[in-house]
Design a protein around this motif. Structure first.
Motif, PDB file in Angstrom:
ATOM      1  N   ALA A   1     130.073 -38.367 -46.036  1.00 25.69           N
ATOM      2  CA  ALA A   1     130.806 -37.100 -45.922  1.00 25.69           C
ATOM      3  C   ALA A   1     131.244 -36.579 -47.287  1.00 25.69           C
ATOM      4  CB  ALA A   1     132.021 -37.266 -45.017  1.00 25.69           C
TER       5      ALA A   1
ATOM      6  N   ARG B   1     134.466 -32.575 -41.199  1.00 27.87           N
ATOM      7  CA  ARG B   1     133.251 -31.901 -41.676  1.00 27.87           C
ATOM      8  C   ARG B   1     132.122 -32.079 -40.668  1.00 27.87           C
ATOM      9  NH1 ARG B   1     134.273 -35.060 -47.248  1.00 27.87           N
ATOM     10  NH2 ARG B   1     136.290 -34.073 -47.703  1.00 27.87           N
TER      11      ARG B   1
ATOM     12  N   ASP C   1     129.453 -36.756 -50.042  1.00 25.95           N
ATOM     13  CA  ASP C   1     128.287 -36.037 -50.575  1.00 25.95           C
ATOM     14  C   ASP C   1     128.159 -34.659 -49.928  1.00 25.95           C
ATOM     15  OD1 ASP C   1     127.512 -37.927 -52.413  1.00 25.95           O
ATOM     16  OD2 ASP C   1     125.988 -38.848 -51.135  1.00 25.95           O
ATOM     17  N   LEU C   2     128.555 -34.539 -48.660  1.00 22.48           N
ATOM     18  CA  LEU C   2     128.477 -33.237 -47.989  1.00 22.48           C
ATOM     19  C   LEU C   2     129.505 -32.263 -48.572  1.00 22.48           C
ATOM     20  CD1 LEU C   2     127.826 -34.171 -44.247  1.00 22.48           C
ATOM     21  CD2 LEU C   2     126.193 -33.691 -46.092  1.00 22.48           C
ATOM     22  N   TRP C   3     130.698 -32.758 -48.952  1.00 23.33           N
ATOM     23  CA  TRP C   3     131.649 -31.899 -49.657  1.00 23.33           C
ATOM     24  C   TRP C   3     131.000 -31.357 -50.929  1.00 23.33           C
ATOM     25  CZ3 TRP C   3     136.942 -30.250 -49.865  1.00 23.33           C
ATOM     26  CH2 TRP C   3     137.353 -29.785 -51.116  1.00 23.33           C
TER      27      TRP C   3
ATOM     28  N   ASP D   1     128.544 -32.971 -38.990  1.00 23.37           N
ATOM     29  CA  ASP D   1     127.570 -34.020 -39.280  1.00 23.37           C
ATOM     30  C   ASP D   1     126.286 -33.391 -39.800  1.00 23.37           C
ATOM     31  OD1 ASP D   1     125.900 -33.222 -37.038  1.00 23.37           O
ATOM     32  OD2 ASP D   1     127.357 -34.221 -35.746  1.00 23.37           O
ATOM     33  N   ALA D   2     125.405 -34.224 -40.297  1.00 26.83           N
ATOM     34  CA  ALA D   2     124.184 -33.728 -40.950  1.00 26.83           C
ATOM     35  C   ALA D   2     123.304 -32.949 -39.982  1.00 26.83           C
ATOM     36  CB  ALA D   2     123.414 -34.897 -41.560  1.00 26.83           C
TER      37      ALA D   2
ATOM     38  N   LEU E   1     120.097 -31.280 -48.269  1.00 28.53           N
ATOM     39  CA  LEU E   1     120.644 -32.076 -47.178  1.00 28.53           C
ATOM     40  C   LEU E   1     119.628 -33.105 -46.708  1.00 28.53           C
ATOM     41  CD1 LEU E   1     122.811 -32.649 -45.021  1.00 28.53           C
ATOM     42  CD2 LEU E   1     121.738 -30.866 -43.619  1.00 28.53           C
TER      43      LEU E   1
ATOM     44  N   LEU F   1     127.888 -30.991 -51.643  1.00 29.22           N
ATOM     45  CA  LEU F   1     126.849 -30.021 -51.286  1.00 29.22           C
ATOM     46  C   LEU F   1     127.475 -28.681 -50.933  1.00 29.22           C
ATOM     47  CD1 LEU F   1     123.909 -29.299 -50.651  1.00 29.22           C
ATOM     48  CD2 LEU F   1     124.277 -30.223 -48.331  1.00 29.22           C
TER      49      LEU F   1
ATOM     50  N   LEU G   1     124.833 -29.515 -39.422  1.00 29.18           N
ATOM     51  CA  LEU G   1     124.721 -28.743 -40.650  1.00 29.18           C
ATOM     52  C   LEU G   1     123.292 -28.258 -40.861  1.00 29.18           C
ATOM     53  CD1 LEU G   1     125.981 -27.703 -43.260  1.00 29.18           C
ATOM     54  CD2 LEU G   1     125.577 -29.948 -44.280  1.00 29.18           C
ATOM     55  N   ASP G   2     122.317 -29.094 -40.603  1.00 29.43           N
ATOM     56  CA  ASP G   2     120.919 -28.687 -40.766  1.00 29.43           C
ATOM     57  C   ASP G   2     120.568 -27.544 -39.825  1.00 29.43           C
ATOM     58  OD1 ASP G   2     118.045 -29.238 -41.699  1.00 29.43           O
ATOM     59  OD2 ASP G   2     117.875 -29.476 -39.523  1.00 29.43           O
TER      60      ASP G   2
ATOM     61  N   LEU H   1     132.501 -27.347 -44.681  1.00 24.21           N
ATOM     62  CA  LEU H   1     132.277 -28.529 -45.511  1.00 24.21           C
ATOM     63  C   LEU H   1     133.439 -28.795 -46.459  1.00 24.21           C
ATOM     64  CD1 LEU H   1     128.511 -27.983 -46.415  1.00 24.21           C
ATOM     65  CD2 LEU H   1     129.433 -29.732 -44.889  1.00 24.21           C
TER      66      LEU H   1
END
Length: 376
Positions: free
Chosen positions: A200, A261, A202-204, A263-264, A129, A206, A267-268, A253
């Motif tokens: 978003a 989804r 790229d987050l899927w 946000d970064a 991430l 991940l 998620l972190d 995600l």
């Protein structure tokens, strides 16, 4: 560019190929020796099989690889592979990328040996991430996050590589109409629909990578590419069985609506808690500053209120009544001017009365004193 005769193959007169590390549809990766700096590097030979006889495809691919090099050069992050040099022989040739050598194998190699624990996967996900956030900050989308594109250092830290199909915002699209860029089973639904995607997406990818890491299987992979794409578009992702505390994060995600989804930053934080790198405590809102107490003027009443009851001084009682005024008959007339003989004659009876009274009082006191002394 190649070396001479039957000896070791040398690229650009400087990089001696020593070992083939892997390959795929976009070319081959070699381990090489940098003869100028005396260090080992990785060389990526970009030569897709489908483009060998198509000059337009060669030029398009060359432009894409050059873009990859420039994109990577803009991202300075420990979890993003470092690019050292690019070898470009001209518009009708395939370029080579000279990159840092990451010797721990790929994440796909690691998963081929077995599943990860939720804690391991959370730590891995947090590092990836961070790499994506660094790329997104430069307007770069990876578009192909999958285990094969994650390399591992000897200590297990992941390095995201293969930005060759990354989409740089506001750049010219280099893909042919109707072609699929990326791996279908890690592609976000919006990208399958032909939309640009955005961070978003790229987050899927991940989230799907983490799902596979803890489950050991892909939930939407089918027998064909078309069936897999249809599953990504229309099938619900089943909840993982082995993800433990990571399950809710993964499922958050893998939702079809990109805006739903996390946000970064969120998620972190969640990954950090599962990884044991952050305290597992709910976020507490910042306490508002207490307003300053208004100033209260100091008065006799406020001072009295501040004194304990047992120490308070009783307030003064009602004032003593003034003595009754003398009867007008006993008053001396107020002087209105110089005294005359007639004035003294008028007041003489009153003076005589006062003297008589005083004489009686004194005589009584003397008689009482004599009687008291005689008794002793």
């Amino acid at each position: 560019m190649n070396g001479n005769g039957g000896g070791p193959r040398v690229i650009d007169g400087r990089f001696e190929l020593t070992q083939r590390l892997g390959g795929g549809g976009m070319g081959t990766v070699w381990r090489a020796r940098d003869l100028a700096l005396h260090r080992d590097v990785a060389l990526k030979e970009v030569r897709p099989q489908a483009a060998d006889e198509d000059p337009d495809a060669v030029r398009t691919l060359r432009a894409r690889v050059l873009r990859e090099a420039r994109a990577l050069a803009r991202v300075d992050h420990p979890n993003v592979v470092t690019i050292h040099h690019i070898i470009d022989g001209g518009s009708d040739t395939y370029p080579w990328l000279v990159m840092e050598l990451v010797t721990g194998g790929s994440l796909q190699d690691r998963l081929d040996r077995g599943r990860m624990t939720p804690v391991e996967a959370a730590r891995l996900g947090r590092d990836l991430l961070a790499a994506l956030v660094a790329a997104h900050a430069h307007g770069i989308e990876h578009r192909d996050v999958k285990p094969a594109n994650v390399l591992l250092r000897p200590d297990g830290r992941p390095v995201l590589t293969d930005f060759g199909i990354a989409a740089v915002q506001e750049s010219t699209r280099l893909t042919a109409t109707g072609s699929v860029i990326g791996s279908p089973d890690y592609m976000a639904p919006e990208r399958v629909r032909g939309l640009s995607g955005g961070p978003a997406a790229d987050l899927w990818s991940l989230g799907m990578l983490l799902y596979v890491a803890v489950e050991g299987r892909h939930p939407l992979r089918r027998n064909s590419t078309l069936a897999t794409l249809a599953a990504v578009l229309y099938d619900e992702v089943p909840k993982p069985r082995y993800a433990g505390p990571l399950a809710d994060i993964v499922m958050s995600l893998l939702v079809h609506e990109p805006q739903a989804r996390p946000d970064a930053r969120t998620l972190d934080r969640e990954l950090g808690r599962v990884a044991g790198e952050l305290k597992d405590e709910p976020d507490e809102p910042d306490e508002p500053d207490e307003p300053d107490e208004p100033e209260v003027p100091v008065t006799a009443e406020s001072v009295q209120d501040a004194i304990p009851t047992s120490f308070r001084i009783a307030p003064p009682g009602p004032a003593e009544p003034e003595p009754a005024a003398l009867d007008p008959e006993w008053r001396l007339p107020a002087p209105t001017g110089p005294r005359t003989w007639q004035d003294w004659v008028d007041v003489m009876p009153r003076i005589i009365s006062w003297v008589a009274i005083v004489a009686v009082v004194v005589a009584g006191a003397v008689i009482f004193y004599d009687a008291f002394s005689w008794s002793w």
